[in-house]
Write a protein that holds these residues in place. Structure first.
Motif, short mmCIF file in Angstrom:
data_model
loop_
_atom_site.label_atom_id
_atom_site.label_comp_id
_atom_site.label_asym_id
_atom_site.label_seq_id
_atom_site.Cartn_x
_atom_site.Cartn_y
_atom_site.Cartn_z
N ILE A 281 19.11 -45.15 26.43
CA ILE A 281 19.87 -44.30 25.51
C ILE A 281 19.80 -42.84 25.95
O ILE A 281 20.81 -42.12 25.95
CB ILE A 281 19.36 -44.47 24.06
CG1 ILE A 281 19.73 -45.86 23.54
CG2 ILE A 281 19.93 -43.40 23.15
CD1 ILE A 281 19.10 -46.20 22.21
N LEU A 282 18.63 -42.38 26.35
CA LEU A 282 18.47 -40.98 26.72
C LEU A 282 19.09 -40.65 28.07
O LEU A 282 19.43 -39.50 28.33
CB LEU A 282 16.98 -40.62 26.74
CG LEU A 282 16.28 -40.61 25.38
CD1 LEU A 282 14.82 -40.27 25.56
CD2 LEU A 282 16.96 -39.62 24.44
N SER A 283 19.26 -41.63 28.96
CA SER A 283 19.77 -41.34 30.28
C SER A 283 21.29 -41.39 30.37
O SER A 283 21.85 -41.12 31.42
CB SER A 283 19.19 -42.32 31.30
OG SER A 283 19.71 -43.61 31.07
N LYS A 284 21.97 -41.71 29.29
CA LYS A 284 23.43 -41.76 29.31
C LYS A 284 23.99 -40.35 29.45
O LYS A 284 23.60 -39.43 28.75
CB LYS A 284 23.98 -42.39 28.03
CG LYS A 284 23.58 -43.82 27.81
CD LYS A 284 24.32 -44.70 28.78
CE LYS A 284 23.94 -46.15 28.46
NZ LYS A 284 24.38 -47.06 29.43
N ILE B 243 14.97 -46.99 24.85
CA ILE B 243 14.96 -45.53 24.65
C ILE B 243 15.36 -44.82 25.94
O ILE B 243 16.15 -43.87 25.92
CB ILE B 243 13.58 -45.06 24.14
CG1 ILE B 243 13.37 -45.54 22.70
CG2 ILE B 243 13.46 -43.55 24.21
CD1 ILE B 243 11.98 -45.28 22.16
N ALA B 244 14.85 -45.28 27.08
CA ALA B 244 15.21 -44.66 28.36
C ALA B 244 16.69 -44.85 28.66
O ALA B 244 17.35 -43.95 29.18
CB ALA B 244 14.36 -45.25 29.49
#
Length: 117
Positions: free
Chosen positions: A24-27, A21-22
């Motif tokens: 995916i969200l940090s892209k 999840i981290a």
């Protein structure tokens, strides 16, 4: 015993899920020219932002890391003196310290310890 396996699998799944999840969200979807510039203050640099670093500082860092690891290896030798054979402990310690002294002499002989250059 099964409880330990179950808890371990649950912890592994939760940590893997959090990492995914981290990730995916940090892209970043958009690359911004201002964010990519080395100063991020709105002007274009006149010269290269990458300055050559001193090789002497790099060598000092490597020497520090080597001696830091050596200290981490020497400290447990003091703690195990009561639990091991004294002759084997002395030979191991002596060989280790001789290797360290040979390395220090080699660094000194090559001029790596001269800070005045």
């Amino acid at each position: 015993m099964y409880l330990i396996y179950t808890v371990s699998i649950i912890i592994l799944l939760i940590s893997s899920l959090v990492m995914v999840i981290a990730s995916i969200l940090s892209k970043k979807t958009l690359t911004d020219r201002e964010k990519s510039s080395p100063f991020e203050c709105g002007f274009d640099p006149k010269s290269s932002s990458r300055l050559p670093f001193s090789l002497q500082f790099f060598l000092i860092t490597i020497i520090f890391l080597i001696f830091d690891v050596e200290i981490a290896l020497i400290l447990p030798m003091i703690l195990i003196i009561n639990y091991s054979n004294l002759m084997i402990w002395m030979m191991t310690s002596l060989i280790f310290i001789i290797i360290l002294l040979i390395g220090l002499y080699h660094e000194w002989n090559q001029g790596m310890l001269n800070w005045s250059n």
